[in-house]
Every structure is written in structure tokens, then in C-alpha cells.
Design a protein around this motif. Structure first.
Motif, PDB file in Angstrom:
ATOM      1  N   ARG A  44       0.831  -1.208   0.000  1.00  0.00           N
ATOM      2  CA  ARG A  44       0.000   0.000   0.000  1.00  0.00           C
ATOM      3  C   ARG A  44       0.869   1.263   0.000  1.00  0.00           C
ATOM      4  N   GLU A  45       1.921   1.257   0.829  1.00  0.00           N
ATOM      5  CA  GLU A  45       2.833   2.410   0.884  1.00  0.00           C
ATOM      6  C   GLU A  45       3.562   2.574  -0.449  1.00  0.00           C
ATOM      7  N   PHE A  46       3.982   1.441  -1.011  1.00  0.00           N
ATOM      8  CA  PHE A  46       4.740   1.484  -2.269  1.00  0.00           C
ATOM      9  C   PHE A  46       3.898   2.038  -3.409  1.00  0.00           C
ATOM     10  N   GLN A  49       3.834   5.676  -4.703  1.00  0.00           N
ATOM     11  CA  GLN A  49       4.888   6.212  -5.572  1.00  0.00           C
ATOM     12  C   GLN A  49       4.543   6.068  -7.053  1.00  0.00           C
ATOM     13  N   LYS A  50       3.461   5.302  -7.316  1.00  0.00           N
ATOM     14  CA  LYS A  50       2.987   5.101  -8.691  1.00  0.00           C
ATOM     15  C   LYS A  50       4.093   4.573  -9.611  1.00  0.00           C
ATOM     16  N   VAL A  51       4.771   3.539  -9.123  1.00  0.00           N
ATOM     17  CA  VAL A  51       5.830   2.889  -9.899  1.00  0.00           C
ATOM     18  C   VAL A  51       5.359   1.487 -10.299  1.00  0.00           C
ATOM     19  N   ASN A  52       5.405   1.205 -11.594  1.00  0.00           N
ATOM     20  CA  ASN A  52       5.058  -0.126 -12.093  1.00  0.00           C
ATOM     21  C   ASN A  52       6.354  -0.877 -12.405  1.00  0.00           C
ATOM     22  N   ILE A  53       6.648  -1.882 -11.600  1.00  0.00           N
ATOM     23  CA  ILE A  53       7.908  -2.640 -11.760  1.00  0.00           C
ATOM     24  C   ILE A  53       8.055  -3.177 -13.185  1.00  0.00           C
ATOM     25  N   LEU A  54       6.958  -3.603 -13.774  1.00  0.00           N
ATOM     26  CA  LEU A  54       7.022  -4.226 -15.101  1.00  0.00           C
ATOM     27  C   LEU A  54       7.275  -3.234 -16.231  1.00  0.00           C
ATOM     28  N   ASN A  55       7.325  -1.940 -15.902  1.00  0.00           N
ATOM     29  CA  ASN A  55       7.694  -0.939 -16.908  1.00  0.00           C
ATOM     30  C   ASN A  55       9.205  -0.883 -17.120  1.00  0.00           C
ATOM     31  N   TYR A  56       9.946  -1.631 -16.306  1.00  0.00           N
ATOM     32  CA  TYR A  56      11.411  -1.571 -16.337  1.00  0.00           C
ATOM     33  C   TYR A  56      12.002  -2.908 -16.758  1.00  0.00           C
ATOM     34  N   THR A  57      13.167  -2.820 -17.396  1.00  0.00           N
ATOM     35  CA  THR A  57      13.797  -4.027 -17.951  1.00  0.00           C
ATOM     36  C   THR A  57      15.054  -4.440 -17.188  1.00  0.00           C
ATOM     37  N   ALA A  58      15.481  -3.603 -16.243  1.00  0.00           N
ATOM     38  CA  ALA A  58      16.683  -3.906 -15.473  1.00  0.00           C
ATOM     39  C   ALA A  58      16.553  -3.323 -14.070  1.00  0.00           C
ATOM     40  N   ILE A  59      17.099  -4.043 -13.093  1.00  0.00           N
ATOM     41  CA  ILE A  59      17.055  -3.598 -11.703  1.00  0.00           C
ATOM     42  C   ILE A  59      18.488  -3.369 -11.225  1.00  0.00           C
ATOM     43  N   VAL A  60      18.708  -2.265 -10.520  1.00  0.00           N
ATOM     44  CA  VAL A  60      20.029  -1.967  -9.960  1.00  0.00           C
ATOM     45  C   VAL A  60      19.981  -2.238  -8.458  1.00  0.00           C
ATOM     46  N   PHE A  61      20.820  -3.160  -7.997  1.00  0.00           N
ATOM     47  CA  PHE A  61      20.851  -3.504  -6.580  1.00  0.00           C
ATOM     48  C   PHE A  61      22.141  -3.006  -5.935  1.00  0.00           C
ATOM     49  N   THR A  62      21.987  -2.218  -4.880  1.00  0.00           N
ATOM     50  CA  THR A  62      23.160  -1.695  -4.164  1.00  0.00           C
ATOM     51  C   THR A  62      23.388  -2.418  -2.838  1.00  0.00           C
ATOM     52  N   SER A  63      22.471  -3.311  -2.455  1.00  0.00           N
ATOM     53  CA  SER A  63      22.619  -4.042  -1.194  1.00  0.00           C
ATOM     54  C   SER A  63      21.732  -5.276  -1.202  1.00  0.00           C
ATOM     55  N   ARG A  64      22.003  -6.177  -0.250  1.00  0.00           N
ATOM     56  CA  ARG A  64      21.149  -7.362  -0.117  1.00  0.00           C
ATOM     57  C   ARG A  64      19.770  -6.976   0.433  1.00  0.00           C
ATOM     58  N   HIS A  65      19.736  -5.905   1.236  1.00  0.00           N
ATOM     59  CA  HIS A  65      18.440  -5.408   1.710  1.00  0.00           C
ATOM     60  C   HIS A  65      17.545  -5.070   0.518  1.00  0.00           C
ATOM     61  N   ALA A  66      18.126  -4.419  -0.469  1.00  0.00           N
ATOM     62  CA  ALA A  66      17.362  -4.016  -1.657  1.00  0.00           C
ATOM     63  C   ALA A  66      16.791  -5.241  -2.362  1.00  0.00           C
ATOM     64  N   ILE A  67      17.588  -6.307  -2.447  1.00  0.00           N
ATOM     65  CA  ILE A  67      17.129  -7.547  -3.093  1.00  0.00           C
ATOM     66  C   ILE A  67      15.969  -8.156  -2.314  1.00  0.00           C
ATOM     67  N   ASP A  68      16.147  -8.293  -1.005  1.00  0.00           N
ATOM     68  CA  ASP A  68      15.107  -8.886  -0.153  1.00  0.00           C
ATOM     69  C   ASP A  68      13.775  -8.157  -0.303  1.00  0.00           C
ATOM     70  N   HIS A  69      13.833  -6.843  -0.208  1.00  0.00           N
ATOM     71  CA  HIS A  69      12.589  -6.068  -0.206  1.00  0.00           C
ATOM     72  C   HIS A  69      11.993  -5.907  -1.602  1.00  0.00           C
ATOM     73  N   PHE A  70      12.829  -5.956  -2.629  1.00  0.00           N
ATOM     74  CA  PHE A  70      12.316  -5.922  -3.998  1.00  0.00           C
ATOM     75  C   PHE A  70      11.458  -7.160  -4.267  1.00  0.00           C
ATOM     76  N   PHE A  71      11.997  -8.334  -3.958  1.00  0.00           N
ATOM     77  CA  PHE A  71      11.261  -9.569  -4.243  1.00  0.00           C
ATOM     78  C   PHE A  71      10.078  -9.765  -3.292  1.00  0.00           C
ATOM     79  N   ALA A  72      10.212  -9.266  -2.054  1.00  0.00           N
ATOM     80  CA  ALA A  72       9.093  -9.349  -1.107  1.00  0.00           C
ATOM     81  C   ALA A  72       7.922  -8.498  -1.598  1.00  0.00           C
ATOM     82  N   LEU A  73       8.229  -7.293  -2.070  1.00  0.00           N
ATOM     83  CA  LEU A  73       7.181  -6.403  -2.581  1.00  0.00           C
ATOM     84  C   LEU A  73       6.557  -6.957  -3.863  1.00  0.00           C
TER      85      LEU A  73
END
Length: 249
Positions: A44-46, A49-73
Motif C-alpha cells: 500500500r505504501e509502495f 509512488q505510482k511505480v510499475n515494476i514491469l515498466n522496467y527491464t533492469a534492476i540496480v541492486f546496491t545491497s542485499r536489503h534491496a534484493i530482499d525487499h524488492f522480491f518481497a514487494l
């Protein structure tokens, strides 16, 4: 003389961590106690931001936290990540961590060697037609965005997790007796001043990793005794070892 050091990170899981070598070599006690913790953002919080993940073709990860929360969301949003999604990670360690969520060999994964986005940038430029999504903490600077802008890459930064103070217990506050404190983010300094509003530095040495953390120490009116990384000492453990050697003399 430094005998007891508080490292504001979780305890290393590997027995081969350089921190353990430092403890043995210099006879110092290392206490690993994070000053901050990371909490996930709800779907709901995410969505605000009106961001559609599927509009993007590449993900930039700067930490393992980012990976965990990206896939959880993605799971909470019921978004199926495409097989051809590309992943750009600042280190190989972070790249390998992706295996926790996807089959590594089936994905296109790229990584840098230094932990700095600057090092990853040439690879990203080679894939200039990608649309990059960068999951971030709510505590971040716009330096990464400016860097990607400078190369005219299509990108969008979005907040996927929150950094909050990991409050100390009354007992921890009573027994707070360290010769050195090591911080890795400005949020750690904020947590220090929140938990210890009457903190007196005196002879306590403060070490930081990264320019933003160093600035936070100065802004808090504290003395900075050790700053990393440097050209000669790119890691905190390397800089710490050199510092302890100098203090032995």
C-alpha cells in the motif's frame, strides 16, 4: 589505548571475517550491535509512488536489503518478474545473493568489483537501451540519480524499505562503555544522538565509512578520528587495522 570497539553492523557469519583477525592480533574486544534496522515497505505504501515494476527491464541492486525487499514487494503486489529481467549489482557478493530468489544462470546478472556504482556504470552504459529501476531506502542521497543522468540512462529510483533507529535497552545504555565506535551510515549517527542525547565523546574514537557518514559526524558536533574508505585503505577493516597499529606506537 583502544580495548573495546562497537561495530554498528550485524556480527559476521563467516569465521574468516577480517574483524576476527583484528580482534586476535590487537587483543581488542569487538561488539557487533547495529544502531539501525531495516523495515520493509507495505504494498500500500509502495503504490503511492505510482511505480510499475514491469515498466522496467533492469534492476540496480546496491545491497542485499534491496534484493530482499524488492522480491518481497513483488510477491505482495503479485507481480511476476519476467525471465529476461536484467540485474546490475555493485558487487559480486550481492549478485550471488540473487540466487535466493531466482535461478542465477537463467538471468542476466552483471556486477562491479569495488562496491561503487561508478565501477558498474560502464557496464550499464553498454546496455543504454534498458530502463533501470533502482530500489532504495527512504534514507538516500540523489548522487546515484545524478550519476545515471550524466550518462543519459533511463532510470527511476523508488523507496522499497525504511531505515529506522534500533533503540537501545536501558541496560545497554547503562553499560555503554567503549573506546571506539564504528558507523556505516548517517542513520547510525542519528540513532546515537537519539539513544544518548547527553553523549560526551571525550576520548572515545569515532570511525566512519563513506563521506555521508563522515559529514553526519561533523554535523553532530562530534570528532571524527578515522575515515574510510581511502585510496590506500578501501575497506573499513583495512583502515581500522592501520589505525590500531598507529595507536600501538
Amino acid at each position: 589505548m583502544i580495548k573495546k570497539i562497537l561495530v554498528s553492523q550485524p556480527q559476521p557469519t563467516s569465521e574468516k571475517s577480517p574483524y576476527y583477525d583484528i580482534a586476535e592480533r590487537f587483543g581488542v574486544e569487538l561488539v557487533f550491535r547495529p544502531f539501525i534496522k531495516v523495515e520493509g515497505m507495505s504494498a500500500r505504501e509502495f503504490r503511492t509512488q505510482k511505480v510499475n515494476i514491469l515498466n522496467y527491464t533492469a534492476i540496480v541492486f546496491t545491497s542485499r536489503h534491496a534484493i530482499d525487499h524488492f522480491f518481497a514487494l513483488a510477491k505482495e503486489l503479485r507481480v511476476t518478474i519476467p525471465e529476461d529481467m536484467k540485474y546490475f549489482c555493485v558487487t559480486e557478493t550481492i549478485a550471488l545473493y540473487i540466487q535466493k530468489y531466482v535461478q542465477y544462470r537463467k538471468r542476466k546478472v552483471f556486477f562491479g568489483n569495488t562496491g561503487r556504482v561508478d565501477d558498474l556504470l560502464p557496464t550499464m552504459v553498454k546496455h543504454k537501451n534498458e530502463k533501470y529501476l533502482v530500489p532504495m531506502s527512504d534514507v538516500h542521497s540523489d548522487s546515484l540519480s545524478k550519476l545515471l543522468d550524466s550518462k543519459k540512462l533511463i532510470h527511476k529510483e523508488c523507496v522499497m524499505y525504511k531505515t529506522v533507529s534500533n533503540d537501545f535497552t536501558e541496560e545497554e545504555i547503562k553499560t555503554f562503555d567503549y573506546d571506539m565506535l564504528i558507523f556505516f551510515s548517517p542513520s547510525g549517527i542519528e540513532s546515537l544522538t537519539k539513544n544518548f542525547p547527553n553523549f560526551q565523546q571525550d576520548k572515545i574514537a569515532i570511525a566512519t565509512f563513506g563521506p555521508a557518514t563522515a559529514k553526519a559526524v561533523h554535523d553532530a558536533g562530534l570528532r571524527l578520528d578515522l575515515e574510510a574508505p581511502t585510496e590506500k585503505y578501501p575497506s573499513m577493516t583495512g583502515a581500522l587495522q592501520h589505525y590500531l597499529l598507529l595507536n600501538e606506537e
